[in-house]
Design a protein around this motif. Structure first.
Motif, PDB file in Angstrom:
ATOM      1  N   PHE A   1     -36.585  41.114  20.065  1.00 50.68           N
ATOM      2  CA  PHE A   1     -36.715  40.522  21.446  1.00 50.68           C
ATOM      3  C   PHE A   1     -37.502  39.288  21.670  1.00 50.68           C
ATOM      4  CE2 PHE A   1     -36.052  45.147  21.845  1.00 50.68           C
ATOM      5  CZ  PHE A   1     -35.037  45.059  22.783  1.00 50.68           C
ATOM      6  N   ASP A   2     -38.438  38.965  20.601  1.00 50.16           N
ATOM      7  CA  ASP A   2     -39.357  37.847  20.970  1.00 50.16           C
ATOM      8  C   ASP A   2     -38.701  36.509  20.213  1.00 50.16           C
ATOM      9  OD1 ASP A   2     -41.544  36.410  21.866  1.00 50.16           O
ATOM     10  OD2 ASP A   2     -42.935  37.062  20.267  1.00 50.16           O
ATOM     11  N   ASN A   3     -38.122  36.733  19.111  1.00 50.41           N
ATOM     12  CA  ASN A   3     -37.530  35.435  18.412  1.00 50.41           C
ATOM     13  C   ASN A   3     -36.223  35.334  18.247  1.00 50.41           C
ATOM     14  OD1 ASN A   3     -40.283  34.399  18.280  1.00 50.41           O
ATOM     15  ND2 ASN A   3     -40.736  35.948  16.506  1.00 50.41           N
TER      16      ASN A   3
ATOM     17  N   GLU B   1     -37.669  41.472  31.836  1.00 52.12           N
ATOM     18  CA  GLU B   1     -38.393  42.725  32.384  1.00 52.12           C
ATOM     19  C   GLU B   1     -38.358  42.728  34.117  1.00 52.12           C
ATOM     20  OE1 GLU B   1     -43.070  44.311  32.493  1.00 52.12           O
ATOM     21  OE2 GLU B   1     -42.213  43.206  30.655  1.00 52.12           O
TER      22      GLU B   1
ATOM     23  N   ASN C   1     -40.362  43.653  17.635  1.00 52.52           N
ATOM     24  CA  ASN C   1     -41.095  42.512  18.361  1.00 52.52           C
ATOM     25  C   ASN C   1     -39.987  41.240  17.970  1.00 52.52           C
ATOM     26  OD1 ASN C   1     -42.992  39.792  17.394  1.00 52.52           O
ATOM     27  ND2 ASN C   1     -43.294  40.990  19.555  1.00 52.52           N
TER      28      ASN C   1
ATOM     29  N   LEU D   1     -33.034  37.869  25.184  1.00 53.67           N
ATOM     30  CA  LEU D   1     -33.336  38.390  26.475  1.00 53.67           C
ATOM     31  C   LEU D   1     -32.779  37.732  27.507  1.00 53.67           C
ATOM     32  CD1 LEU D   1     -37.108  39.184  26.104  1.00 53.67           C
ATOM     33  CD2 LEU D   1     -35.150  40.945  26.057  1.00 53.67           C
TER      34      LEU D   1
ATOM     35  N   LYS E   1     -38.124  35.179  28.973  1.00 54.78           N
ATOM     36  CA  LYS E   1     -38.910  36.362  28.377  1.00 54.78           C
ATOM     37  C   LYS E   1     -39.669  37.097  29.584  1.00 54.78           C
ATOM     38  CE  LYS E   1     -39.777  34.550  23.611  1.00 54.78           C
ATOM     39  NZ  LYS E   1     -40.745  34.158  22.882  1.00 54.78           N
ATOM     40  N   GLN E   2     -40.292  36.336  30.105  1.00 55.34           N
ATOM     41  CA  GLN E   2     -41.002  36.959  31.419  1.00 55.34           C
ATOM     42  C   GLN E   2     -40.070  37.281  32.448  1.00 55.34           C
ATOM     43  OE1 GLN E   2     -43.284  33.352  32.316  1.00 55.34           O
ATOM     44  NE2 GLN E   2     -45.010  33.992  30.987  1.00 55.34           N
TER      45      GLN E   2
ATOM     46  N   LEU F   1     -42.389  43.035  23.206  1.00 63.05           N
ATOM     47  CA  LEU F   1     -42.835  41.643  23.381  1.00 63.05           C
ATOM     48  C   LEU F   1     -44.305  41.220  23.044  1.00 63.05           C
ATOM     49  CD1 LEU F   1     -40.960  39.941  26.687  1.00 63.05           C
ATOM     50  CD2 LEU F   1     -40.580  39.496  23.992  1.00 63.05           C
ATOM     51  N   LYS F   2     -45.052  42.562  23.456  1.00 62.76           N
ATOM     52  CA  LYS F   2     -46.484  42.757  23.256  1.00 62.76           C
ATOM     53  C   LYS F   2     -47.018  43.083  22.125  1.00 62.76           C
ATOM     54  CE  LYS F   2     -47.483  44.877  27.026  1.00 62.76           C
ATOM     55  NZ  LYS F   2     -48.273  45.720  28.156  1.00 62.76           N
TER      56      LYS F   2
ATOM     57  N   ILE G   1     -38.711  46.410  26.553  1.00 64.29           N
ATOM     58  CA  ILE G   1     -38.907  45.065  26.214  1.00 64.29           C
ATOM     59  C   ILE G   1     -40.339  44.553  26.379  1.00 64.29           C
ATOM     60  CG2 ILE G   1     -38.619  42.688  27.313  1.00 64.29           C
ATOM     61  CD1 ILE G   1     -35.863  43.789  28.276  1.00 64.29           C
ATOM     62  N   ASP G   2     -41.076  45.212  27.277  1.00 64.31           N
ATOM     63  CA  ASP G   2     -42.361  44.991  27.240  1.00 64.31           C
ATOM     64  C   ASP G   2     -43.327  45.398  26.225  1.00 64.31           C
ATOM     65  OD1 ASP G   2     -44.876  44.772  29.417  1.00 64.31           O
ATOM     66  OD2 ASP G   2     -45.358  46.713  28.436  1.00 64.31           O
TER      67      ASP G   2
END
Length: 316
Positions: A152-154, A46, A149, A163, A42-43, A229-230, A225-226
């Motif tokens: 892209f997150d789960n 981006e 969220n 991602l 994930k990190q 995710l946040k 994406i940023d």
């Protein structure tokens, strides 16, 4: 020495990556876990998108110092559209549009008006960050749909984070574009010898316009994406992103003066920076230590390129 020079440009950064992963796996027990690997993908996504766009820019002999601030601006525009009742698709298109528009402005001023890339993008660096702050009076926007969220997150596809697939597709697309199209060959020629490329009939201004628009599009995608995710759009998003992206590109083997580029090297450079910053945190050190190492890596990569060029000049 001849055998060393014949090795691919990506070899050095690949060894660095293997060393860092081995060291962190030994010193930080939580590093080599599935949960941390998912977090790293994930990190990295981006930074990967922004660095791939930066590869094309640097390959032409240019530079883009605005990518971090532009990500913050694009993300805030996305959040603003959602805040005023826009759909998720509309908001994402708005973020992409901001990236493309600023990239097109860079391309026109740099490619056609022949203004220095470092000055134009430095001005955009300041203007975009100021614009991101002004959009919501310096505040963050949290009106982000949960579905965005979750996507892209789960979300997993074929057992892997979505991602990671985004990064892989972007890498393959960039590699094909650089190595197997006339556009890629033209931008490498442009970075190698601008005047000679122009005299052969290549539309250099159009190439630079497309390159900076591509970089802006990558930043817009990274902004989506940023924010996802946040689950929040923040005006300070993307800080130090330009430093990370330039470091990843140069560390991977792309020449800082243009004319030579490697997509695989950039991907490995992103991997090195991602695991390095993650390892610093896992070992209980402050983030500033990680940024110190990133800065040192950039200086060493540039110095190594200078050394290879000098040896090449002597041998020729």
């Amino acid at each position: 020495m001849g055998k060393l020079r014949s090795l691919p440009a990506e070899t050095g950064v690949a060894f660095v990556f293997i060393f860092i992963v081995g060291f962190l796996s030994w010193r930080a027990p939580d590093f080599a876990t599935w949960a941390n690997i998912r977090l790293l993908t994930k990190q990295a996504a981006e930074l990967m998108l922004v660095s791939l766009g930066m590869t094309f820019v640097i390959a032409t002999g240019g530079i883009d110092l605005s990518v971090g601030s532009l990500l913050g601006l694009s993300g805030m525009v996305l959040g603003l559209v959602l805040l005023h009742g826009g759909t998720m698709i509309t908001a994402c298109l708005a973020a992409l549009g901001v990236g493309l528009l600023v990239g097109a402005l860079h391309g026109v001023l740099i490619g056609r008006a022949r203004m220095p890339a470092i000055l134009i993008t430095l001005a955009s660096y300041a203007a975009a960050r100021a614009g991101a702050t002004m959009i919501y009076n310096g505040g963050s926007i949290s009106a982000i749909p949960l579905s965005m969220n979750e996507l892209f997150d789960n979300t997993l596809f074929a057992g892997l984070p979505v991602l990671l697939w985004v990064s892989l597709i972007a890498i393959v697309f960039s590699w094909v574009l650089l190595r197997h199209t006339s556009f890629g060959r033209s931008l490498l020629a442009l970075g190698g010898n601008r005047r000679a490329t122009y005299l052969t009939g290549v539309p250099t201004a159009r190439i630079e316009l497309l390159v900076y628009m591509l970089s802006g599009l990558c930043v817009g995608l990274a902004a989506i994406i940023d924010v996802a995710l946040k689950a929040t759009a923040t005006p300070d998003a993307g800080q130090y992103l330009e430093l990370q992206a330039i470091t990843a590109v140069v560390l991977g083997g792309t020449s800082i003066t243009g004319g030579q580029a490697t997509i695989l090297g950039t991907a490995l450079g992103v991997a090195v920076i991602t695991v390095l910053l993650s390892g610093v945190r896992l070992m209980g050190m402050e983030d500033r230590v990680g940024w110190f190492f990133v800065g040192v890596a950039l200086l060493l990569a540039v110095e190594a390129q200078r050394g290879w060029r000098k040896k090449g000049d002597i041998s020729s």
